[in-house]
Design a protein around this motif. Structure first.
Motif, PDB file in Angstrom:
ATOM      1  N   LEU A  25       0.809  -1.230   0.000  1.00 23.38           N
ATOM      2  CA  LEU A  25       0.000   0.000   0.000  1.00 23.38           C
ATOM      3  C   LEU A  25       0.836   1.272   0.000  1.00 23.38           C
ATOM      4  CD1 LEU A  25      -2.852  -0.940   2.489  1.00 23.38           C
ATOM      5  CD2 LEU A  25      -2.986  -0.836   0.015  1.00 23.38           C
ATOM      6  N   ASP A  30       5.782  -2.504   4.352  1.00 16.94           N
ATOM      7  CA  ASP A  30       5.250  -2.826   5.676  1.00 16.94           C
ATOM      8  C   ASP A  30       3.735  -2.702   5.809  1.00 16.94           C
ATOM      9  OD1 ASP A  30       5.241  -0.133   5.544  1.00 16.94           O
ATOM     10  OD2 ASP A  30       6.533   0.231   7.269  1.00 16.94           O
ATOM     11  N   HIS A  31       3.073  -2.089   4.847  1.00 15.69           N
ATOM     12  CA  HIS A  31       1.603  -2.058   4.865  1.00 15.69           C
ATOM     13  C   HIS A  31       1.094  -2.768   3.609  1.00 15.69           C
ATOM     14  CE1 HIS A  31       2.363   1.190   7.714  1.00 15.69           C
ATOM     15  NE2 HIS A  31       1.125   1.067   8.123  1.00 15.69           N
ATOM     16  N   ARG A  33      -2.026  -5.182   1.476  1.00  8.40           N
ATOM     17  CA  ARG A  33      -3.419  -5.567   1.307  1.00  8.40           C
ATOM     18  C   ARG A  33      -3.417  -6.894   0.554  1.00  8.40           C
ATOM     19  NH1 ARG A  33      -8.993  -4.884   2.254  1.00  8.40           N
ATOM     20  NH2 ARG A  33     -10.157  -5.221   0.352  1.00  8.40           N
ATOM     21  N   VAL A  61       3.269 -10.399  11.552  1.00  5.53           N
ATOM     22  CA  VAL A  61       2.204  -9.397  11.512  1.00  5.53           C
ATOM     23  C   VAL A  61       2.265  -8.595  12.805  1.00  5.53           C
ATOM     24  CG1 VAL A  61      -0.276  -8.979  11.471  1.00  5.53           C
ATOM     25  CG2 VAL A  61       0.712 -10.741  10.015  1.00  5.53           C
ATOM     26  N   GLY A  62       2.400  -7.310  12.654  1.00  8.19           N
ATOM     27  CA  GLY A  62       2.601  -6.465  13.836  1.00  8.19           C
ATOM     28  C   GLY A  62       4.084  -6.174  14.034  1.00  8.19           C
ATOM     29  N   HIS A  66       3.881  -4.502   9.194  1.00  3.83           N
ATOM     30  CA  HIS A  66       3.255  -3.600  10.151  1.00  3.83           C
ATOM     31  C   HIS A  66       1.736  -3.731  10.124  1.00  3.83           C
ATOM     32  CE1 HIS A  66       3.951  -0.234  12.772  1.00  3.83           C
ATOM     33  NE2 HIS A  66       2.816   0.269  12.336  1.00  3.83           N
ATOM     34  N   ALA A  67       1.193  -3.820   8.926  1.00  2.00           N
ATOM     35  CA  ALA A  67      -0.250  -3.938   8.805  1.00  2.00           C
ATOM     36  C   ALA A  67      -0.581  -4.796   7.603  1.00  2.00           C
ATOM     37  CB  ALA A  67      -0.892  -2.566   8.657  1.00  2.00           C
ATOM     38  N   LEU A  68      -1.564  -5.669   7.783  1.00  2.00           N
ATOM     39  CA  LEU A  68      -1.996  -6.542   6.697  1.00  2.00           C
ATOM     40  C   LEU A  68      -3.515  -6.480   6.637  1.00  2.00           C
ATOM     41  CD1 LEU A  68      -1.425  -8.737   4.572  1.00  2.00           C
ATOM     42  CD2 LEU A  68      -1.492 -10.422   6.415  1.00  2.00           C
ATOM     43  N   SER A  69      -3.991  -5.832   5.575  1.00  2.00           N
ATOM     44  CA  SER A  69      -5.425  -5.740   5.365  1.00  2.00           C
ATOM     45  C   SER A  69      -5.831  -6.947   4.521  1.00  2.00           C
ATOM     46  CB  SER A  69      -5.709  -4.420   4.641  1.00  2.00           C
ATOM     47  OG  SER A  69      -7.037  -4.368   4.212  1.00  2.00           O
ATOM     48  N   ILE A  70      -6.942  -7.586   4.883  1.00  2.00           N
ATOM     49  CA  ILE A  70      -7.301  -8.856   4.247  1.00  2.00           C
ATOM     50  C   ILE A  70      -8.716  -8.798   3.699  1.00  2.00           C
ATOM     51  CG2 ILE A  70      -7.656 -11.329   4.618  1.00  2.00           C
ATOM     52  CD1 ILE A  70      -5.663 -11.163   6.938  1.00  2.00           C
TER      53      ILE A  70
ATOM     54  N   PHE B  34      -6.488   2.308  10.594  1.00  2.00           N
ATOM     55  CA  PHE B  34      -7.338   1.128  10.754  1.00  2.00           C
ATOM     56  C   PHE B  34      -8.264   1.292  11.955  1.00  2.00           C
ATOM     57  CE2 PHE B  34      -3.593  -0.340   8.508  1.00  2.00           C
ATOM     58  CZ  PHE B  34      -4.124  -1.102   7.486  1.00  2.00           C
ATOM     59  N   ARG B  37     -10.997   3.697  11.141  1.00  2.00           N
ATOM     60  CA  ARG B  37     -12.023   3.107  10.304  1.00  2.00           C
ATOM     61  C   ARG B  37     -13.027   2.333  11.156  1.00  2.00           C
ATOM     62  NH1 ARG B  37     -10.051  -0.366   5.132  1.00  2.00           N
ATOM     63  NH2 ARG B  37      -9.870  -1.962   6.720  1.00  2.00           N
ATOM     64  N   ARG B  61      -1.512  -4.973  24.370  1.00  2.00           N
ATOM     65  CA  ARG B  61      -1.707  -5.630  23.081  1.00  2.00           C
ATOM     66  C   ARG B  61      -1.325  -7.105  23.158  1.00  2.00           C
ATOM     67  NH1 ARG B  61       0.211  -3.648  17.217  1.00  2.00           N
ATOM     68  NH2 ARG B  61      -0.277  -5.572  16.131  1.00  2.00           N
ATOM     69  N   PRO B  71      -4.015 -11.092  15.785  1.00  2.00           N
ATOM     70  CA  PRO B  71      -2.717 -10.413  15.952  1.00  2.00           C
ATOM     71  C   PRO B  71      -2.742  -8.892  15.829  1.00  2.00           C
ATOM     72  CG  PRO B  71      -2.865 -11.370  13.756  1.00  2.00           C
ATOM     73  CD  PRO B  71      -4.132 -11.737  14.476  1.00  2.00           C
ATOM     74  N   THR B  72      -3.780  -8.346  15.236  1.00  2.00           N
ATOM     75  CA  THR B  72      -3.723  -6.917  14.910  1.00  2.00           C
ATOM     76  C   THR B  72      -4.750  -6.105  15.699  1.00  2.00           C
ATOM     77  OG1 THR B  72      -5.207  -7.314  13.059  1.00  2.00           O
ATOM     78  CG2 THR B  72      -2.854  -7.315  12.567  1.00  2.00           C
ATOM     79  N   ASP B  87     -10.944  -4.703   8.715  1.00  2.00           N
ATOM     80  CA  ASP B  87     -11.483  -5.156   7.417  1.00  2.00           C
ATOM     81  C   ASP B  87     -12.869  -5.771   7.576  1.00  2.00           C
ATOM     82  OD1 ASP B  87      -9.174  -4.587   5.793  1.00  2.00           O
ATOM     83  OD2 ASP B  87      -8.195  -6.256   6.796  1.00  2.00           O
ATOM     84  N   GLN B 116      -8.806   2.460   0.619  1.00  2.00           N
ATOM     85  CA  GLN B 116      -7.817   1.762   1.430  1.00  2.00           C
ATOM     86  C   GLN B 116      -7.549   2.611   2.666  1.00  2.00           C
ATOM     87  OE1 GLN B 116      -7.033  -1.081   0.639  1.00  2.00           O
ATOM     88  NE2 GLN B 116      -7.576  -1.185  -1.511  1.00  2.00           N
ATOM     89  N   PRO B 117      -7.151   1.948   3.741  1.00  2.00           N
ATOM     90  CA  PRO B 117      -6.758   2.734   4.918  1.00  2.00           C
ATOM     91  C   PRO B 117      -5.566   3.613   4.577  1.00  2.00           C
ATOM     92  CG  PRO B 117      -6.096   0.433   5.132  1.00  2.00           C
ATOM     93  CD  PRO B 117      -6.934   0.522   3.905  1.00  2.00           C
ATOM     94  N   PRO B 119      -2.334   4.651   5.864  1.00  2.00           N
ATOM     95  CA  PRO B 119      -1.327   4.474   6.902  1.00  2.00           C
ATOM     96  C   PRO B 119      -0.648   5.799   7.186  1.00  2.00           C
ATOM     97  CG  PRO B 119      -0.984   2.967   5.059  1.00  2.00           C
ATOM     98  CD  PRO B 119      -1.990   3.969   4.627  1.00  2.00           C
ATOM     99  N   ARG B 122       5.493   7.500   6.876  1.00  2.00           N
ATOM    100  CA  ARG B 122       6.669   6.900   7.484  1.00  2.00           C
ATOM    101  C   ARG B 122       7.576   8.013   7.996  1.00  2.00           C
ATOM    102  NH1 ARG B 122       8.093   2.037   6.161  1.00  2.00           N
ATOM    103  NH2 ARG B 122      10.266   2.467   5.667  1.00  2.00           N
TER     104      ARG B 122
END
Lengths: 79, 131
Positions: A25, A30-31, A33, A61-62, A66-70, B34, B37, B61, B71-72, B87, B116-117, B119, B122
């Motif tokens: 993304l 690290d981000h 989808r 993950v984490g 860093h982030a995984l949108s599914i 996220f 959202r 966490r 995990p998230t 999601d 999309q989110p 982020p 950085r």
């Protein structure tokens, strides 16, 4: 740093026959989808479907991922 | 607080609050796209919910993921059950399932971004300029 192709390969290895598309993304590695279409999801709740994907990557993950949108679906699902 | 005390606190929060959102930041000041959202979906439905910021201590966490196996962050619990992360919450919001689950009225127009989110940017680091 993982790439979108790495993630795609690993999901495909874990769920043989799945159609997998992974997008980085931010371009930062690290981000991500992931969109996955697989018969394995049939009869599973959304939570269980997403957990199957998270389980491929475990603690990453984490961490590095860093982030995984599914987004999951089965071949029969229309949209 | 020990890890066990944190875990007991979290388990209690999940049990005592019908709609419980664990997020980064607060509904007013979400600290991650996220989390924004997920709380945005709940806000759009106008339901009452409890929110807990997991950022103040990393053990929150860890213990939460130990309880849920998820995990998230964010994580939404309804009636003591994990509903999902951002999601799933967004999918269920868009399909009307979330409104149904929470006994709320589905708003006419989607009030959250469907993109999309976003982020956070950085941090700028010197290594980015060395290549």
């Amino acid at each position: 740093m993982p790439t979108a192709d790495d993630l795609k390969e690993r999901i495909e290895r874990a769920l043989p026959g799945a159609q997998v598309a992974v997008q980085d993304l931010t371009g930062g590695g690290d981000h991500f989808r992931a969109e996955v279409v697989s018969n394995r999801f049939t009869g599973l709740s959304r939570i269980q479907q997403h957990k199957l994907i998270y389980d491929v990557f475990g603690d990453e993950v984490g961490g590095p991922i860093h982030a995984l949108s599914i987004k999951t679906s089965t071949p029969g699902d229309g949209r | 607080m020990t890890n066990d005390e944190i875990r007991a606190f979290l388990e209690n929060a999940i049990k005592e609050n019908q709609v419980m959102l664990f997020m980064k930041g607060t509904p007013h000041e979400p600290a991650c796209g996220f989390s924004a959202r997920a709380s945005g979906c709940l806000n759009a439905l106008g339901v009452q919910y409890s929110a807990l910021d997991i950022l103040p201590d990393p053990r929150i966490r860890e213990e939460l993921s130990g309880i849920s196996g998820w995990p998230t962050i964010p994580q939404l619990f309804v009636d003591g059950e994990l509903v999902g992360g951002s999601d799933i919450v967004l999918e269920m919001f868009e399909s009307g399932e979330l409104a149904e689950l929470l006994g709320a009225e589905q708003p006419g127009a989607p009030a959250v971004e469907q993109d999309q989110p976003q982020p956070q940017k950085r941090p700028i680091g010197l290594e980015n300029r060395l290549g």
